[in-house]
Design a protein around this motif. Structure first.
Motif, PDB file in Angstrom:
ATOM      1  N   CYS A  31       1.024  -1.075  -0.227  1.00  0.00           N
ATOM      2  CA  CYS A  31       0.082  -0.072   0.036  1.00  0.00           C
ATOM      3  C   CYS A  31       0.919   1.233  -0.119  1.00  0.00           C
ATOM      4  N   CYS A  32       1.885   1.297   0.930  1.00  0.00           N
ATOM      5  CA  CYS A  32       2.736   2.498   0.766  1.00  0.00           C
ATOM      6  C   CYS A  32       3.547   2.721  -0.335  1.00  0.00           C
ATOM      7  N   SER A  33       4.197   1.518  -0.888  1.00  0.00           N
ATOM      8  CA  SER A  33       4.738   1.516  -2.117  1.00  0.00           C
ATOM      9  C   SER A  33       4.041   2.014  -3.474  1.00  0.00           C
ATOM     10  N   GLN A  34       2.755   1.557  -3.449  1.00  0.00           N
ATOM     11  CA  GLN A  34       1.836   2.106  -4.396  1.00  0.00           C
ATOM     12  C   GLN A  34       1.460   3.589  -4.283  1.00  0.00           C
ATOM     13  N   ALA A  35       1.445   3.959  -3.050  1.00  0.00           N
ATOM     14  CA  ALA A  35       1.076   5.408  -2.730  1.00  0.00           C
ATOM     15  C   ALA A  35       2.266   6.514  -3.105  1.00  0.00           C
ATOM     16  N   CYS A  36       3.511   5.873  -2.746  1.00  0.00           N
ATOM     17  CA  CYS A  36       4.601   6.828  -3.162  1.00  0.00           C
ATOM     18  C   CYS A  36       4.849   6.946  -4.611  1.00  0.00           C
ATOM     19  N   LYS A  37       4.071   6.114  -5.344  1.00  0.00           N
ATOM     20  CA  LYS A  37       4.272   6.361  -6.916  1.00  0.00           C
ATOM     21  C   LYS A  37       3.549   7.737  -7.533  1.00  0.00           C
ATOM     22  N   SER A  38       2.576   8.015  -6.298  1.00  0.00           N
ATOM     23  CA  SER A  38       1.916   9.262  -6.673  1.00  0.00           C
ATOM     24  C   SER A  38       2.815  10.469  -6.656  1.00  0.00           C
ATOM     25  N   PHE A 140       6.364  12.552   7.582  1.00  0.00           N
ATOM     26  CA  PHE A 140       5.211  12.743   8.403  1.00  0.00           C
ATOM     27  C   PHE A 140       4.399  11.468   8.435  1.00  0.00           C
ATOM     28  N   ILE A 141       3.820  11.064   7.201  1.00  0.00           N
ATOM     29  CA  ILE A 141       2.826  10.181   6.792  1.00  0.00           C
ATOM     30  C   ILE A 141       3.469   8.462   6.829  1.00  0.00           C
ATOM     31  N   LEU A 142       4.983   8.412   6.655  1.00  0.00           N
ATOM     32  CA  LEU A 142       5.316   7.084   6.417  1.00  0.00           C
ATOM     33  C   LEU A 142       5.255   6.296   7.887  1.00  0.00           C
ATOM     34  N   PRO A 143       5.520   6.993   8.978  1.00  0.00           N
ATOM     35  CA  PRO A 143       5.266   6.299  10.295  1.00  0.00           C
ATOM     36  C   PRO A 143       4.160   5.683  10.632  1.00  0.00           C
ATOM     37  N   LYS A 144       3.013   6.210  10.128  1.00  0.00           N
ATOM     38  CA  LYS A 144       1.678   5.639  10.324  1.00  0.00           C
ATOM     39  C   LYS A 144       1.564   4.063   9.526  1.00  0.00           C
ATOM     40  N   PHE A 145       2.425   4.022   8.539  1.00  0.00           N
ATOM     41  CA  PHE A 145       2.603   2.440   7.953  1.00  0.00           C
ATOM     42  C   PHE A 145       3.764   1.678   8.687  1.00  0.00           C
ATOM     43  N   THR A 146       4.619   2.335   8.721  1.00  0.00           N
ATOM     44  CA  THR A 146       5.886   1.712   9.497  1.00  0.00           C
ATOM     45  C   THR A 146       5.944   1.269  10.826  1.00  0.00           C
ATOM     46  N   PHE A 230       1.868  20.853  -4.983  1.00  0.00           N
ATOM     47  CA  PHE A 230       2.168  20.051  -3.786  1.00  0.00           C
ATOM     48  C   PHE A 230       1.108  19.434  -2.986  1.00  0.00           C
ATOM     49  N   LYS A 231       0.012  20.249  -2.862  1.00  0.00           N
ATOM     50  CA  LYS A 231      -1.219  19.889  -1.938  1.00  0.00           C
ATOM     51  C   LYS A 231      -1.698  18.676  -3.003  1.00  0.00           C
ATOM     52  N   THR A 232      -1.948  18.792  -4.063  1.00  0.00           N
ATOM     53  CA  THR A 232      -2.580  17.844  -5.055  1.00  0.00           C
ATOM     54  C   THR A 232      -1.987  16.352  -4.748  1.00  0.00           C
ATOM     55  N   LYS A 233      -0.659  16.413  -4.885  1.00  0.00           N
ATOM     56  CA  LYS A 233       0.315  15.268  -5.122  1.00  0.00           C
ATOM     57  C   LYS A 233       0.077  14.758  -3.544  1.00  0.00           C
ATOM     58  N   CYS A 234       0.033  15.302  -2.355  1.00  0.00           N
ATOM     59  CA  CYS A 234      -0.289  14.796  -1.137  1.00  0.00           C
ATOM     60  C   CYS A 234      -1.601  14.394  -1.199  1.00  0.00           C
ATOM     61  N   THR A 235      -2.677  14.953  -1.634  1.00  0.00           N
ATOM     62  CA  THR A 235      -3.945  14.264  -1.680  1.00  0.00           C
ATOM     63  C   THR A 235      -4.165  12.876  -2.410  1.00  0.00           C
ATOM     64  N   TYR A 238      -2.945  10.176  -0.190  1.00  0.00           N
ATOM     65  CA  TYR A 238      -3.723   9.932   0.605  1.00  0.00           C
ATOM     66  C   TYR A 238      -4.916   8.691  -0.087  1.00  0.00           C
ATOM     67  N   MET A 239      -5.259   9.252  -1.126  1.00  0.00           N
ATOM     68  CA  MET A 239      -6.037   8.698  -1.799  1.00  0.00           C
ATOM     69  C   MET A 239      -5.784   7.138  -2.244  1.00  0.00           C
ATOM     70  N   VAL A 240      -4.624   7.144  -2.746  1.00  0.00           N
ATOM     71  CA  VAL A 240      -3.898   5.726  -3.277  1.00  0.00           C
ATOM     72  C   VAL A 240      -3.684   4.952  -2.066  1.00  0.00           C
ATOM     73  N   SER A 241      -3.385   5.806  -0.905  1.00  0.00           N
ATOM     74  CA  SER A 241      -2.855   4.522   0.031  1.00  0.00           C
ATOM     75  C   SER A 241      -4.300   3.840   0.890  1.00  0.00           C
ATOM     76  N   CYS A 242      -5.316   4.758   0.802  1.00  0.00           N
ATOM     77  CA  CYS A 242      -6.444   4.376   1.616  1.00  0.00           C
ATOM     78  C   CYS A 242      -7.203   3.539   0.514  1.00  0.00           C
ATOM     79  N   SER A 243      -7.132   3.602  -0.684  1.00  0.00           N
ATOM     80  CA  SER A 243      -7.690   2.699  -1.654  1.00  0.00           C
ATOM     81  C   SER A 243      -6.984   1.370  -1.487  1.00  0.00           C
TER      82      SER A 243
END
Length: 430
Positions: A31-38, A140-146, A230-235, A238-243
């Motif tokens: 999930c995290c790897s796929q989200a990082c591609k965004s 900020f976001i990676l610790p949520k997964f790690t 930048f905000k669009t990429k962050c969104t 979030y979308m990809v990780s949750c999906s």
């Protein structure tokens, strides 16, 4: 794990009633790897290029130490971003941010003095404030997964808490970019992480206090077009990780939420049992673990459990297996069937982390220089290592062999004569 002609579907056809649980650690990593591609690829390229620049040169590493000392930064090496190690990405990001100023000064000096092509892209990226912003977002976001991945990699029994932990993390990430009412009032199984009607405007997207402070600086606010991107990429992250989380974890599962009732604090309390009126609700969904004619027996024992005085030292939610093992071996045998059922349920594997550790340990035992070790020797070495870890601190110096072990160290056990050796001796004599 696919829906059509996969191993899981064939197993379900051959053995009806089995429960298949995906490796939650591997799923979180994917999930995290796929989200990082965004995110822009330059972030990953920067991490790899910096490591490659220092990796094979002791001279460059020693030169970089001078810049670290000048900036009063701890002398740490640059880490390698690995694709297979599930927890390596966060460490790489933290290390680059820790060394950011020293790296910026070092590559500025390299670019101005030597004009190397290998330093040009690194030099430009380190001067870009938005590249640093992306790294701060990952910090900020990676610790949520790690941290969740680390929790699930433990060797303790944590299956009763798995569903609760996944729900909490899923909701937490959703509320970073979606309407809170929609997240809290919609069942997670029906919630759509890509519902654009409930996605917050870019200015309301939460990216952490540290990054929010950085984005309010004059260097960032002067480029509103890049800030909006930048905000669009962050969104999108979030979308990809949750999906991906919803795709890989079934929030509508009916078994995992019920396993929560097997935690010791819930099992011995009438008040906490209100959500779980009967243990037969769980037993009926696991027909291969217990027969239907035993339902009433374990139900009676389940209802009697809060009436018995049990030491508070045994009632520990972090060790549910020890609690049920204690009940199983009571002299009265009052809860033996219930305890056996609960221990069987908690034996369901939730992660492959332990198997992966054994594979790694085997690779360290049977190396290129020890490639003639036979299977029985490797197996015995692994078993010895695991037993020492369970009975001591994992250090062989502290291990005390028993008398029985010494007695078994005889030539008949150490060097048994196989049929092959006997046949070989017979041929020589003949």
């Amino acid at each position: 794990m696919g829906k059509h002609n996969s191993v899981s579907t064939l197993m379900k056809e051959m053995f009806p009633g089995i429960m298949i649980v995906k490796c939650i650690c591997h799923s979180l990593h994917l999930c995290c790897s796929q989200a990082c591609k965004s995110l822009p690829r330059r972030c990953e390229d920067l991490a790899r290029n910096i490591y490659n620049f220092f990796g094979q040169s002791s001279k460059r590493q020693s030169q970089f130490v001078e810049f670290q000392n000048f900036c009063s930064i701890k002398v740490h090496k640059i880490l390698h971003p690995s694709q297979t190690r599930w927890l390596s990405l966060l460490e790489v990001v933290n290390r680059i941010l820790e060394q950011w100023e020293a790296l910026r000064l070092f590559f500025t000096d390299k670019w101005l003095s030597e004009k190397l092509l290998s330093t040009e892209s690194i030099y430009k990226q380190l001067l870009d404030p938005f590249t640093k912003a992306y790294f701060m977002f990952l910090e900020f976001i990676l610790p949520k997964f790690t941290y969740l991945n680390q929790y699930f990699q433990t060797e303790k029994v944590i299956l009763p808490n798995l569903h609760e932990k996944m729900e909490f993390t899923f909701k937490e990430i959703l509320m970073y970019y979606m309407n809170k009412k929609y997240v809290l009032q919609t069942p997670l199984g029906e919630l759509n992480p890509e519902d654009h009607e409930n996605i917050l405007p870019g200015k309301q997207i939460y990216v952490g206090y540290k990054l929010s402070t950085y984005l309010s600086s004059r260097v960032i606010t002067s480029r509103q077009d890049l800030l909006s991107e930048f905000k669009t990429k962050c969104t999108e992250f979030y979308m990809v990780s949750c999906s991906q989380i919803k795709k890989r974890y079934n929030f509508s599962d009916t078994v995992l939420p019920l396993i929560r009732m097997l935690t010791p604090s819930v099992a011995v309390s009438f008040n906490k049992r209100e959500e779980y009126p009967s243990i037969c609700n769980l037993a009926s969904q696991l027909p291969r673990i217990i027969c239907e004619n035993q339902f009433q027996l374990i139900e009676d024992q389940w209802r009697q459990l809060p009436l018995v005085n049990i030491s508070k030292d045994i009632i520990k939610d972090e060790d549910p297996d020890k609690f049920w093992t204690y009940l199983k071996h009571l002299e009265s045998g009052q809860f033996s069937e219930l305890a056996s059922f609960c221990l069987s349920v908690m034996s369901l594997p939730h992660s492959n982390a332990q198997c992966e550790r054994i594979f790694s340990k085997m690779n360290r035992i049977k190396t290129k220089s020890r490639n003639r070790l036979i299977t029985s020797t490797v197996s015995a070495t692994l078993m010895t290592s695991e037993c020492i870890k369970e009975h001591g601190r994992g250090i062989c110096v502290d291990f005390v062999p028993s008398k029985e072990m010494f007695d078994r160290m005889c030539s008949n056990n150490l060097y048994p004569k196989t049929d092959l050796i006997d046949t070989y001796d017979f041929i020589l004599k003949d």
